[in-house]
Design a protein around this motif. Sequence first.
Motif, short mmCIF file in Angstrom:
data_model
loop_
_atom_site.label_atom_id
_atom_site.label_comp_id
_atom_site.label_asym_id
_atom_site.label_seq_id
_atom_site.Cartn_x
_atom_site.Cartn_y
_atom_site.Cartn_z
N GLU A 46 -1.57 7.99 -7.81
CA GLU A 46 -2.56 9.06 -7.88
C GLU A 46 -3.95 8.53 -8.21
N ARG A 47 -4.00 7.50 -9.04
CA ARG A 47 -5.31 6.94 -9.43
C ARG A 47 -6.03 6.31 -8.25
N PHE A 48 -5.29 5.75 -7.31
CA PHE A 48 -5.93 5.06 -6.19
C PHE A 48 -6.00 5.91 -4.92
N SER A 49 -5.50 7.13 -4.95
CA SER A 49 -5.61 8.03 -3.79
C SER A 49 -6.99 8.68 -3.76
N ASP A 50 -7.50 8.90 -2.56
CA ASP A 50 -8.74 9.66 -2.40
C ASP A 50 -8.72 10.33 -1.03
N GLU A 51 -9.84 10.87 -0.61
CA GLU A 51 -9.87 11.60 0.66
C GLU A 51 -9.67 10.69 1.86
N GLU A 52 -9.94 9.41 1.72
CA GLU A 52 -9.78 8.47 2.83
C GLU A 52 -8.40 7.86 2.91
N LEU A 53 -7.74 7.70 1.76
CA LEU A 53 -6.45 7.00 1.72
C LEU A 53 -5.51 7.72 0.77
N LEU A 54 -4.37 8.14 1.29
CA LEU A 54 -3.32 8.74 0.48
C LEU A 54 -2.36 7.64 0.04
N VAL A 55 -2.14 7.53 -1.26
CA VAL A 55 -1.16 6.58 -1.79
C VAL A 55 0.02 7.38 -2.34
N VAL A 56 1.20 7.09 -1.81
CA VAL A 56 2.43 7.83 -2.14
C VAL A 56 3.34 6.92 -2.97
N PRO A 57 3.91 7.43 -4.06
CA PRO A 57 4.84 6.62 -4.85
C PRO A 57 6.19 6.48 -4.17
N GLY A 58 6.77 5.30 -4.27
CA GLY A 58 8.12 5.05 -3.74
C GLY A 58 8.90 4.19 -4.70
N ARG A 59 10.21 4.16 -4.54
CA ARG A 59 11.08 3.32 -5.36
C ARG A 59 12.01 2.52 -4.46
N GLU A 60 11.86 1.20 -4.47
CA GLU A 60 12.85 0.34 -3.84
C GLU A 60 13.91 0.04 -4.90
N VAL A 61 15.00 0.75 -4.82
CA VAL A 61 16.03 0.66 -5.85
C VAL A 61 16.94 -0.53 -5.57
N PHE A 62 17.17 -1.35 -6.62
CA PHE A 62 18.09 -2.47 -6.55
C PHE A 62 19.48 -1.95 -6.90
N THR A 63 20.30 -1.68 -5.90
CA THR A 63 21.66 -1.23 -6.18
C THR A 63 22.57 -2.44 -6.32
N GLY A 64 23.62 -2.28 -7.11
CA GLY A 64 24.55 -3.38 -7.32
C GLY A 64 24.05 -4.37 -8.35
N SER A 65 24.74 -5.51 -8.45
CA SER A 65 24.41 -6.55 -9.41
C SER A 65 23.39 -7.51 -8.82
N TRP A 66 22.88 -8.42 -9.65
CA TRP A 66 21.94 -9.43 -9.13
C TRP A 66 22.59 -10.25 -8.02
N ARG A 67 23.86 -10.54 -8.15
CA ARG A 67 24.54 -11.37 -7.15
C ARG A 67 24.79 -10.61 -5.85
N GLU A 68 25.03 -9.31 -5.93
CA GLU A 68 25.39 -8.54 -4.74
C GLU A 68 24.50 -7.32 -4.59
N ARG A 69 23.24 -7.48 -4.87
CA ARG A 69 22.34 -6.33 -4.84
C ARG A 69 21.98 -5.94 -3.40
N ARG A 70 21.72 -4.65 -3.22
CA ARG A 70 21.31 -4.10 -1.94
C ARG A 70 20.13 -3.17 -2.18
N HIS A 71 19.04 -3.39 -1.46
CA HIS A 71 17.82 -2.62 -1.68
C HIS A 71 17.77 -1.40 -0.77
N VAL A 72 17.32 -0.29 -1.34
CA VAL A 72 17.11 0.93 -0.57
C VAL A 72 15.78 1.54 -1.03
#
Length: 251
Positions: A46-72
């Motif tokens: 929100e701090r970096f959004s303005d009329e020229e550029l919309l910034v949308v929050p997202g989450r790349e979630v690390f599923t699983g363990s460090w050894r077998e993680r899968r990103h979504v």
Amino acid sequence: MTTTAVDPHVKILDESVVRQAKASGLDVLVYAPHFERLPAIRETAERFSDEELLVVPGREVFTGSWRERRHVLAIGLAEPVPDFITLEAAMREFERQDAAVLVPHPTFLNVSLDAEVVDRYRDVIDAVETYNPKHWPSHNRRARTIAVETDLPQYASSYAHLRGTVGEAWTTFDRSIHDERELVETLQNGVWRTPRHRPDLAHHGRCALEFAHLGWENSWKKADRLLLSGREATHPDDPAYDGRFDDAAVY
């Protein structure tokens, strides 16, 4: 026809990133840094959004363990979702919150969804990334094959971990996008889009720099997180999640 240029996945955000995004003709950035809670990501976006550029929050979630993680990658979350939970639990939560669900860098190294998993969750997934600057050509070809075989829309992103990569790859959608909900609906409804990237030699140099960055990110930086930093703020046992994901936690 009205179009909107979207970079659906960047890891960094500051004044220089915003300037470069605007200079590159982008209209929307999705900011999804690692291991930051959703409220903090949303506040920064929100701090970096303005009329020229919309910034949308997202989450790349690390599923699983460090050894077998899968990103979504999830866009449009109203409630936080932690890392280090099962893939099944993450997908259920994304669906419950009606978030747009994207597959970043499929089959890439050991952190991605493979073709079998993408097919299993094809009714939840809204798009598959088929180009980013960290990919080699073989990765892009495999990703396109997965998207075609599962009949899922494709997208490109800069996946920028380095400031100079912002504006190197993006996706053009055939509609106007003015806010987060419109972006989510655009992704969910399969609106026609065109994955794009810059074609010049400088782009290939930028791709090489991004790929080289993996060495630092997956060695020294990971060692710091595992050995020095303790539990991440996005660990499911953090009080911010109020115990909601205890049964799904892998640690």
